[in-house]
Design a protein around this motif. Sequence first.
Motif, PDB file in Angstrom:
ATOM      1  N   ASN A  94       0.855  -1.191   0.000  1.00  0.00           N
ATOM      2  CA  ASN A  94       0.000   0.000   0.000  1.00  0.00           C
ATOM      3  C   ASN A  94       0.889   1.239   0.000  1.00  0.00           C
ATOM      4  O   ASN A  94       1.608   1.498   0.969  1.00  0.00           O
ATOM      5  CB  ASN A  94      -0.921  -0.013   1.218  1.00  0.00           C
ATOM      6  CG  ASN A  94      -1.866  -1.198   1.196  1.00  0.00           C
ATOM      7  OD1 ASN A  94      -2.478  -1.493   0.170  1.00  0.00           O
ATOM      8  ND2 ASN A  94      -1.984  -1.898   2.316  1.00  0.00           N
ATOM      9  N   GLU A 109      -4.645  -1.774  -1.424  1.00  0.00           N
ATOM     10  CA  GLU A 109      -5.347  -3.052  -1.404  1.00  0.00           C
ATOM     11  C   GLU A 109      -5.577  -3.588  -2.822  1.00  0.00           C
ATOM     12  O   GLU A 109      -6.682  -3.955  -3.209  1.00  0.00           O
ATOM     13  CB  GLU A 109      -6.644  -2.933  -0.607  1.00  0.00           C
ATOM     14  CG  GLU A 109      -6.377  -2.622   0.866  1.00  0.00           C
ATOM     15  CD  GLU A 109      -7.613  -2.579   1.728  1.00  0.00           C
ATOM     16  OE1 GLU A 109      -8.586  -3.290   1.405  1.00  0.00           O
ATOM     17  OE2 GLU A 109      -7.610  -1.827   2.714  1.00  0.00           O
ATOM     18  N   GLN A 240      -9.591  -1.790   5.092  1.00  0.00           N
ATOM     19  CA  GLN A 240      -8.481  -1.556   6.019  1.00  0.00           C
ATOM     20  C   GLN A 240      -8.006  -0.104   6.074  1.00  0.00           C
ATOM     21  O   GLN A 240      -7.239   0.242   6.979  1.00  0.00           O
ATOM     22  CB  GLN A 240      -7.284  -2.446   5.615  1.00  0.00           C
ATOM     23  CG  GLN A 240      -7.598  -3.932   5.588  1.00  0.00           C
ATOM     24  CD  GLN A 240      -7.978  -4.470   6.958  1.00  0.00           C
ATOM     25  OE1 GLN A 240      -7.397  -4.075   7.969  1.00  0.00           O
ATOM     26  NE2 GLN A 240      -8.967  -5.344   7.007  1.00  0.00           N
ATOM     27  N   HIS A 241      -8.424   0.732   5.139  1.00  0.00           N
ATOM     28  CA  HIS A 241      -7.845   2.065   5.040  1.00  0.00           C
ATOM     29  C   HIS A 241      -8.894   3.128   4.741  1.00  0.00           C
ATOM     30  O   HIS A 241      -9.903   2.854   4.079  1.00  0.00           O
ATOM     31  CB  HIS A 241      -6.776   2.108   3.942  1.00  0.00           C
ATOM     32  CG  HIS A 241      -5.640   1.176   4.166  1.00  0.00           C
ATOM     33  ND1 HIS A 241      -5.634  -0.121   3.671  1.00  0.00           N
ATOM     34  CD2 HIS A 241      -4.476   1.328   4.844  1.00  0.00           C
ATOM     35  CE1 HIS A 241      -4.509  -0.711   4.044  1.00  0.00           C
ATOM     36  NE2 HIS A 241      -3.790   0.132   4.748  1.00  0.00           N
ATOM     37  N   ASP A 266      -7.034   7.844   8.083  1.00  0.00           N
ATOM     38  CA  ASP A 266      -5.651   7.414   8.303  1.00  0.00           C
ATOM     39  C   ASP A 266      -4.680   8.458   7.759  1.00  0.00           C
ATOM     40  O   ASP A 266      -3.678   8.789   8.397  1.00  0.00           O
ATOM     41  CB  ASP A 266      -5.396   6.069   7.610  1.00  0.00           C
ATOM     42  CG  ASP A 266      -6.330   4.986   8.107  1.00  0.00           C
ATOM     43  OD1 ASP A 266      -6.495   4.862   9.330  1.00  0.00           O
ATOM     44  OD2 ASP A 266      -6.901   4.262   7.276  1.00  0.00           O
ATOM     45  N   ASN A 344       4.991   4.470   2.441  1.00  0.00           N
ATOM     46  CA  ASN A 344       4.380   3.205   2.839  1.00  0.00           C
ATOM     47  C   ASN A 344       3.194   3.517   3.749  1.00  0.00           C
ATOM     48  O   ASN A 344       3.379   3.974   4.879  1.00  0.00           O
ATOM     49  CB  ASN A 344       5.403   2.326   3.552  1.00  0.00           C
ATOM     50  CG  ASN A 344       4.879   0.927   3.811  1.00  0.00           C
ATOM     51  OD1 ASN A 344       3.704   0.735   4.130  1.00  0.00           O
ATOM     52  ND2 ASN A 344       5.751  -0.067   3.691  1.00  0.00           N
ATOM     53  N   ASP A 346       1.257   1.744   5.433  1.00  0.00           N
ATOM     54  CA  ASP A 346       1.131   0.937   6.653  1.00  0.00           C
ATOM     55  C   ASP A 346       2.332   1.056   7.593  1.00  0.00           C
ATOM     56  O   ASP A 346       2.327   0.471   8.670  1.00  0.00           O
ATOM     57  CB  ASP A 346       0.923  -0.529   6.276  1.00  0.00           C
ATOM     58  CG  ASP A 346      -0.339  -0.727   5.444  1.00  0.00           C
ATOM     59  OD1 ASP A 346      -1.382  -0.160   5.821  1.00  0.00           O
ATOM     60  OD2 ASP A 346      -0.282  -1.415   4.412  1.00  0.00           O
ATOM     61  N   GLN A 347       3.357   1.814   7.188  1.00  0.00           N
ATOM     62  CA  GLN A 347       4.522   2.004   8.040  1.00  0.00           C
ATOM     63  C   GLN A 347       4.374   3.328   8.784  1.00  0.00           C
ATOM     64  O   GLN A 347       4.746   4.389   8.293  1.00  0.00           O
ATOM     65  CB  GLN A 347       5.822   1.992   7.219  1.00  0.00           C
ATOM     66  CG  GLN A 347       7.073   2.071   8.069  1.00  0.00           C
ATOM     67  CD  GLN A 347       8.344   2.090   7.238  1.00  0.00           C
ATOM     68  OE1 GLN A 347       8.360   1.614   6.100  1.00  0.00           O
ATOM     69  NE2 GLN A 347       9.400   2.650   7.798  1.00  0.00           N
ATOM     70  N   HIS A 348       3.844   3.264   9.968  1.00  0.00           N
ATOM     71  CA  HIS A 348       3.461   4.469  10.682  1.00  0.00           C
ATOM     72  C   HIS A 348       4.635   5.202  11.316  1.00  0.00           C
ATOM     73  O   HIS A 348       4.456   6.312  11.851  1.00  0.00           O
ATOM     74  CB  HIS A 348       2.416   4.129  11.751  1.00  0.00           C
ATOM     75  CG  HIS A 348       1.185   3.512  11.166  1.00  0.00           C
ATOM     76  ND1 HIS A 348       0.382   2.628  11.865  1.00  0.00           N
ATOM     77  CD2 HIS A 348       0.622   3.624   9.928  1.00  0.00           C
ATOM     78  CE1 HIS A 348      -0.627   2.232  11.095  1.00  0.00           C
ATOM     79  NE2 HIS A 348      -0.502   2.833   9.918  1.00  0.00           N
TER      80      HIS A 348
END
Length: 360
Positions: A94, A109, A240-241, A266, A344, A346-348
């Motif tokens: 993502n 996704e 998910q987002h 997000d 990224n 999902d890389q918070h």
Amino acid sequence: MKILLVILTIIIVYGCVYINRPALADPIVTTQVNSDHYENGFFKNPIERPLITSTESRASRLYRFVFGKDTDSIPAQPIPSQKTDLMQLDPSENTIVWMGHSSYFMQLERNTFLIDPVFSSNASPVPMTNTPFEGSNIYTAEDIPEIDYLLITHDHWDHLDFPTIDALKDKIHEVVTPLGVGSYFEQWGFDSNMIHEGDWFSRFEKKDLTIHIMPAQHFSGRLLERNKTLWGSFAIITGQHKIYFGGDSGYGPHFKQIAEKLGNFDIAVLEDGQYNDDWPYIHMTPEETVQAAKDLGTKAVLPSHNSKFKLSHHAWYEPLERIHQVSQNQSYRLMTPLIGESINVDQHDQTFTLWWQQYM
């Protein structure tokens, strides 16, 4: 006399050819639009405010914009970049890639999105004007993979670029736009079945994906006539987002309204640039961008609408520096990638440099 007639004929022929270019197509909007912000053939904002508040004449403003000296409004050196190879991305990753100004590629996704792509050498109806900063225009249509969803927030030249759209035509599967903007695509040869127009608070659903067309405080128009098509923003929601692309917008209560309807986000991609005291209601200052982020309840902010074109009088790096300063100790994470750098989703804890500061 014959020479003058020849010159006049050439000018007339060139003018006719120029005015009939596909990029200058007039939008086609049905007179039966059922919308509470459409009246007598024109769309209007959630809160009606003047586009320009200055008492200075239009001619004087234009002269000052073209010939005035604005300190550091154009970079003295090429803009740095980190070009991501979009063709080689892992399909399961993502990712968001900023392409400068308001152009974005997103992979979410296993769906691919392209938002307001502008890859041309100018973003204006007048050739050789509104040209991109050196180093900022690093992507071409050849760099773009198959696109599941092309999203266009409104029809201004720095968001809807005919040469880019035409070059991408065979790669685009679906087009989602506010009301009226889809009519450009039909005139440019796109199949009407792949074009999806909507009013504010409408949505396009497919499988586990929903694209919401949401309000914005702005205006539209590609030549002299304004507001024949609708402008807007997008909320992209999957299992998910939740990602928000704000397009161009002044600050207003619509940000809270969006969060009340859809919940918190997000990531919010929010405009931060091209603001001016002469047009305070159609573009946000960095401080207003921060307030919009709070209203949306977003976990991360990605500043947009800067670092590629000069559309106002501020220093080109000012929007990023001001939002960096005012974002200290805020609840969201500020993301400031280089043009072309991969984010990224999902890389918070991904970090970014304050790359513009070396030019200040």
